[in-house]
Design a protein around this motif. Structure first.
Motif, PDB file in Angstrom:
ATOM      1  N   MET A  21       0.825  -1.195   0.000  1.00 57.68           N
ATOM      2  CA  MET A  21       0.000   0.000   0.000  1.00 57.68           C
ATOM      3  C   MET A  21       0.871   1.261   0.000  1.00 57.68           C
ATOM      4  N   GLY A  22       1.938   1.237   0.764  1.00 58.78           N
ATOM      5  CA  GLY A  22       2.842   2.380   0.812  1.00 58.78           C
ATOM      6  C   GLY A  22       3.518   2.632  -0.520  1.00 58.78           C
ATOM      7  N   LEU A  23       3.830   1.541  -1.238  1.00 52.13           N
ATOM      8  CA  LEU A  23       4.459   1.683  -2.551  1.00 52.13           C
ATOM      9  C   LEU A  23       3.514   2.378  -3.529  1.00 52.13           C
ATOM     10  N   MET A  24       2.232   2.079  -3.432  1.00 50.81           N
ATOM     11  CA  MET A  24       1.257   2.709  -4.318  1.00 50.81           C
ATOM     12  C   MET A  24       1.195   4.223  -4.049  1.00 50.81           C
ATOM     13  N   TYR A  25       1.134   4.612  -2.764  1.00 57.14           N
ATOM     14  CA  TYR A  25       1.098   6.031  -2.423  1.00 57.14           C
ATOM     15  C   TYR A  25       2.375   6.741  -2.873  1.00 57.14           C
ATOM     16  N   THR A  26       3.510   6.101  -2.664  1.00 55.96           N
ATOM     17  CA  THR A  26       4.782   6.686  -3.070  1.00 55.96           C
ATOM     18  C   THR A  26       4.839   6.868  -4.579  1.00 55.96           C
ATOM     19  N   THR A  27       4.350   5.898  -5.324  1.00 53.69           N
ATOM     20  CA  THR A  27       4.353   5.974  -6.775  1.00 53.69           C
ATOM     21  C   THR A  27       3.448   7.102  -7.266  1.00 53.69           C
ATOM     22  N   VAL A  28       2.268   7.205  -6.707  1.00 55.76           N
ATOM     23  CA  VAL A  28       1.312   8.238  -7.123  1.00 55.76           C
ATOM     24  C   VAL A  28       1.845   9.631  -6.777  1.00 55.76           C
ATOM     25  N   ILE A  29       2.375   9.799  -5.580  1.00 56.79           N
ATOM     26  CA  ILE A  29       2.910  11.100  -5.179  1.00 56.79           C
ATOM     27  C   ILE A  29       4.135  11.456  -6.018  1.00 56.79           C
ATOM     28  N   GLY A  30       4.997  10.482  -6.283  1.00 58.98           N
ATOM     29  CA  GLY A  30       6.173  10.726  -7.117  1.00 58.98           C
ATOM     30  C   GLY A  30       5.781  11.109  -8.535  1.00 58.98           C
ATOM     31  N   TYR A  31       4.802  10.429  -9.078  1.00 56.00           N
ATOM     32  CA  TYR A  31       4.332  10.735 -10.429  1.00 56.00           C
ATOM     33  C   TYR A  31       3.722  12.133 -10.482  1.00 56.00           C
ATOM     34  N   ALA A  32       2.967  12.516  -9.444  1.00 54.66           N
ATOM     35  CA  ALA A  32       2.369  13.851  -9.397  1.00 54.66           C
ATOM     36  C   ALA A  32       3.461  14.919  -9.321  1.00 54.66           C
ATOM     37  N   ILE A  33       4.512  14.659  -8.565  1.00 53.24           N
ATOM     38  CA  ILE A  33       5.613  15.619  -8.455  1.00 53.24           C
ATOM     39  C   ILE A  33       6.323  15.776  -9.792  1.00 53.24           C
ATOM     40  N   VAL A  34       6.552  14.667 -10.492  1.00 48.38           N
ATOM     41  CA  VAL A  34       7.200  14.734 -11.808  1.00 48.38           C
ATOM     42  C   VAL A  34       6.326  15.511 -12.795  1.00 48.38           C
ATOM     43  N   LEU A  35       5.030  15.284 -12.780  1.00 51.01           N
ATOM     44  CA  LEU A  35       4.121  16.030 -13.657  1.00 51.01           C
ATOM     45  C   LEU A  35       4.122  17.519 -13.315  1.00 51.01           C
ATOM     46  N   LEU A  36       4.124  17.843 -12.034  1.00 51.83           N
ATOM     47  CA  LEU A  36       4.160  19.236 -11.609  1.00 51.83           C
ATOM     48  C   LEU A  36       5.446  19.914 -12.067  1.00 51.83           C
ATOM     49  N   LEU A  37       6.574  19.253 -11.899  1.00 50.78           N
ATOM     50  CA  LEU A  37       7.849  19.824 -12.330  1.00 50.78           C
ATOM     51  C   LEU A  37       7.888  20.021 -13.844  1.00 50.78           C
ATOM     52  N   ALA A  38       7.346  19.066 -14.596  1.00 52.94           N
ATOM     53  CA  ALA A  38       7.316  19.194 -16.055  1.00 52.94           C
ATOM     54  C   ALA A  38       6.420  20.369 -16.469  1.00 52.94           C
TER      55      ALA A  38
END
Length: 45
Positions: A1-18
């Motif tokens: 479950m933690g891996l899913m949250y980490t993946t989603v938050i990481g993906y959102a951060i990458v999209l925000l930076l882009a």
């Protein structure tokens, strides 16, 4: 479950930076003051 949250938050951060990177460079390239210099605003309607 933690891996899913980490993946989603990481993906959102990458999209925000882009998005911020894109808007920063588009804002510099598409200078709105150039429009007034190239095509002056008419004095009368």
């Amino acid at each position: 479950m933690g891996l899913m949250y980490t993946t989603v938050i990481g993906y959102a951060i990458v999209l925000l930076l882009a998005a911020l990177f894109t808007m920063h460079y588009l804002g510099k390239a598409l200078d709105s003051s150039d429009a007034e210099r190239i095509d002056p605003k008419p004095e009368v309607k």
